[in-house]
Design a protein around this motif. Structure first.
Motif, PDB file in Angstrom:
ATOM      1  N   ASP A  25     -37.642  60.671  20.312  1.00  0.00           N
ATOM      2  CA  ASP A  25     -36.293  61.383  19.746  1.00  0.00           C
ATOM      3  C   ASP A  25     -36.512  62.791  19.838  1.00  0.00           C
ATOM      4  O   ASP A  25     -37.451  62.640  18.686  1.00  0.00           O
ATOM      5  N   ILE A  26     -36.456  63.373  20.977  1.00  0.00           N
ATOM      6  CA  ILE A  26     -36.269  65.350  20.585  1.00  0.00           C
ATOM      7  C   ILE A  26     -35.278  65.999  20.646  1.00  0.00           C
ATOM      8  O   ILE A  26     -34.694  65.615  21.039  1.00  0.00           O
ATOM      9  N   THR A  27     -35.708  67.043  19.472  1.00  0.00           N
ATOM     10  CA  THR A  27     -34.938  67.619  18.871  1.00  0.00           C
ATOM     11  C   THR A  27     -35.815  69.081  19.523  1.00  0.00           C
ATOM     12  O   THR A  27     -36.748  69.391  18.683  1.00  0.00           O
ATOM     13  N   VAL A  28     -35.372  69.778  20.136  1.00  0.00           N
ATOM     14  CA  VAL A  28     -36.088  71.281  20.748  1.00  0.00           C
ATOM     15  C   VAL A  28     -34.916  72.398  19.622  1.00  0.00           C
ATOM     16  O   VAL A  28     -33.795  72.654  20.006  1.00  0.00           O
ATOM     17  N   SER A  41     -29.760  69.692  30.707  1.00  0.00           N
ATOM     18  CA  SER A  41     -29.515  68.903  31.890  1.00  0.00           C
ATOM     19  C   SER A  41     -30.664  68.187  32.340  1.00  0.00           C
ATOM     20  O   SER A  41     -30.208  67.501  33.591  1.00  0.00           O
ATOM     21  N   ARG A  42     -31.984  68.755  31.922  1.00  0.00           N
ATOM     22  CA  ARG A  42     -33.207  67.890  32.899  1.00  0.00           C
ATOM     23  C   ARG A  42     -33.686  66.933  32.140  1.00  0.00           C
ATOM     24  O   ARG A  42     -34.258  65.961  32.912  1.00  0.00           O
ATOM     25  N   LEU A  43     -33.588  67.194  30.741  1.00  0.00           N
ATOM     26  CA  LEU A  43     -34.558  66.320  30.112  1.00  0.00           C
ATOM     27  C   LEU A  43     -33.398  65.582  28.889  1.00  0.00           C
ATOM     28  O   LEU A  43     -32.310  66.079  28.430  1.00  0.00           O
ATOM     29  N   ASP A  44     -33.694  63.945  28.996  1.00  0.00           N
ATOM     30  CA  ASP A  44     -33.659  63.669  27.862  1.00  0.00           C
ATOM     31  C   ASP A  44     -33.301  63.869  25.784  1.00  0.00           C
ATOM     32  O   ASP A  44     -34.156  63.310  25.172  1.00  0.00           O
ATOM     33  N   LEU A  45     -33.335  65.275  26.012  1.00  0.00           N
ATOM     34  CA  LEU A  45     -33.102  65.742  24.231  1.00  0.00           C
ATOM     35  C   LEU A  45     -31.835  66.509  24.093  1.00  0.00           C
ATOM     36  O   LEU A  45     -30.934  66.665  24.864  1.00  0.00           O
ATOM     37  N   ARG A  46     -32.045  66.963  22.859  1.00  0.00           N
ATOM     38  CA  ARG A  46     -31.157  67.661  22.343  1.00  0.00           C
ATOM     39  C   ARG A  46     -31.222  68.767  21.848  1.00  0.00           C
ATOM     40  O   ARG A  46     -32.307  69.292  21.280  1.00  0.00           O
ATOM     41  N   GLY A  47     -30.625  69.883  21.698  1.00  0.00           N
ATOM     42  CA  GLY A  47     -30.833  71.321  21.803  1.00  0.00           C
ATOM     43  C   GLY A  47     -30.516  71.834  20.646  1.00  0.00           C
ATOM     44  O   GLY A  47     -29.269  71.751  20.279  1.00  0.00           O
ATOM     45  N   VAL A  48     -31.335  73.343  19.394  1.00  0.00           N
ATOM     46  CA  VAL A  48     -30.053  73.217  18.489  1.00  0.00           C
ATOM     47  C   VAL A  48     -30.618  74.414  19.175  1.00  0.00           C
ATOM     48  O   VAL A  48     -32.081  75.553  19.410  1.00  0.00           O
TER      49      VAL A  48
END
Length: 491
Positions: A25-28, A41-48
């Motif tokens: 479970d990745i958040t950047v 849009s490329r990877l299954d992650l969440r951006g903050v």
């Protein structure tokens, strides 16, 4: 595992892509919203979007229940402060920080919980120096990865016509070279008009010229393995002596200093365009390192400096295009081997299989160090291979026959996925989890020299064995880790 990555630069993106593929479970966190949207849009992650040293931003990213923080923003100060805030405000259990400045080392008081609260330092420049130094030590290798404290190595090399092992079936190598304990774990074969293709290895697989061969062996056997795959009988093995570096950046400076420490072994030249930087390098580096002002795209300069006698040409500037063109020119003018440092992964993939022998990205050199801290159980070393598709993994067998599904069992009885190769076992290393001696009792006898074992079907796994695997697909990692997990309720 829940992981926060600070910084969506090259290293952050490479780390995110690798960790997402393992179902973490990745958040950047990054200040550039557009870059984060492209990454989402490329990877299954969440951006903050925000500054990673802001407690409110960390809270929005989920720092209260995260397992690991990877701080790899552009500035050292940002990464160190973010780690400290994460520990003080949210009690994040583990923090990794990318720090380029010398003077920070794992275990120092500066990085303790009372200091910056960093469990492990990643330095891209030092990772590159270590990576390239191994390629200098073992001429002909495309990659050299170490396991079990350097006692075993995974190497890859391009098979050459006329070498003893080329044209042979793998099962015959043991008979023809019984003194060389090695295990060929993978072959990537070239095909016309398409990418290299993975070839599963068994006893009947034949090594063909041009194959990229991955082999595991004890460290002392690596030169013999390379000779068997690259050098014709009677032809002497040529060592690397003359090295030319294009670009006088931090990587070139640290590599030159490390190689010059082996006094009298290398002839080192650095070509740098900036006059002030040349003066700085010449005054700080040992006198045996020759610093030249000029452009490595200048054919006359390369010819004057004997490029046709150079054993290893290293393009290490911060410009991908210059590094690529410098390597192509050096190769055309006679340099034996060339390496281009390429920041963009897409460029590095395009260079694979061309006249450039090695296309190296900074993320590729340091990714294994990072991955080892995200793995469960007793994973000791992880190395990402083939641009992140394949992986080599060192894991320690723990427990006994009652608590483990591997200890006390033969290799042929282990329920390993068919594609997974158990390459070798290192036995007899000190056990970091051994209980301390009881007061009043004599301490146990010191262990003998560790033994490198090429496992056969009847080989029995023992507790504290360091087992090295080659996995052609990262999705197999969790199955291997699960197999080696110790459980008190196995039976």
């Amino acid at each position: 595992m829940k992981i926060i990555i600070l910084g969506a630069g090259r290293v952050g993106q490479a780390a995110a892509a690798s960790l997402v593929s393992e179902r973490n479970d990745i958040t950047v966190i990054d200040t550039d919203g557009e870059r984060l949207r492209e990454l989402e849009s490329r990877l299954d992650l969440r951006g903050v979007v925000g500054n990673g040293i802001d407690p409110a931003v960390l809270a929005e990213a989920g720092a209260r229940d995260t397992d690991l923080l990877i701080a790899c923003a552009a500035q050292d100060e940002t990464n160190l402060v973010c780690a400290k805030v994460a520990q003080m405000q949210f009690n994040v259990p583990q923090c990794i920080a990318r720090v380029r400045t010398n003077g920070f080392e794992d275990g120092s008081a500066l990085l303790s919980r009372e200091g910056f609260a960093v469990d492990h330092i990643l330095c891209p420049e030092n990772s590159l120096v270590r990576y390239i130094s191994k390629l200098v030590e073992y001429p002909g290798a495309l990659q050299v990865r170490e396991f079990a404290g350097g006692r075993a190595c995974l190497i890859s090399t391009r098979a050459r016509t006329g070498a003893p092992a080329v044209g042979q079936e793998i099962r015959l190598l043991r008979q023809q070279m019984p003194e060389v304990a090695m295990r060929i774990v993978a072959i990537y074969r070239r095909f016309a008009d398409e990418p290299d293709r993975f070839v599963p290895c068994d006893g009947t697989t034949r090594i063909e010229p041009g194959d990229e061969v991955f082999a595991l062996a004890g460290k002392e056997r690596v030169p013999q393995v390379l000779a068997a795959l690259r050098i014709r009988p009677g032809q002497p093995a040529r060592q690397v002596r003359r090295i030319m570096m294009a670009g006088g950046g931090v990587v070139s400076e640290r590599l030159a200093r490390a190689l010059a420490a082996q006094q009298g072994r290398f002839q080192l030249k650095i070509v740098e365009r900036d006059a002030d930087r040349c003066t700085e390098l010449a005054s700080s580096l040992p006198e045996e390192v020759l610093v030249l002002q000029g452009e490595t795209s200048d054919e006359d300069l390369l010819a004057e400096e004997g490029i046709d006698d150079v054993d290893f040409f290293l393009a290490l500037s911060g410009d991908d295009e210059n590094n690529i063109m410098s390597c192509l020119l050096a190769k055309r003018m006679g340099a034996r081997r060339v390496l281009a440092l390429i920041d963009r992964l897409a460029y590095a993939e395009l260079m694979h299989g061309t006249q450039i022998d090695i296309a190296l990205t900074p993320a590729q050199a340091m990714l294994g160090e990072l991955l080892a801290y995200t793995r469960r159980g007793d994973v000791q070393a992880v190395h990402s291979l083939r641009r992140g598709v394949a992986e080599a993994l060192e894991i320690v067998a723990r427990g006994d026959r009652k608590s483990s599904r591997v200890v006390g069992r033969r290799v042929e009885d282990l329920p390993l996925p068919p594609a997974v190769h158990m390459g070798l076992i290192v036995r007899g290393l000190p056990d970091s989890e051994a209980p301390p001696p009881v007061e009043g009792e004599a301490p146990p006898a010191p262990p003998g020299e560790p033994e490198v074992i090429i496992p056969r079907s009847h080989t029995v796994i023992e507790s504290n064995d360091h087992v090295v695997f080659f996995l052609p697909h990262k999705r197999l990692v969790r199955e291997v880790e699960k197999l080696f997990r110790v459980s008190a309720t196995f039976f």
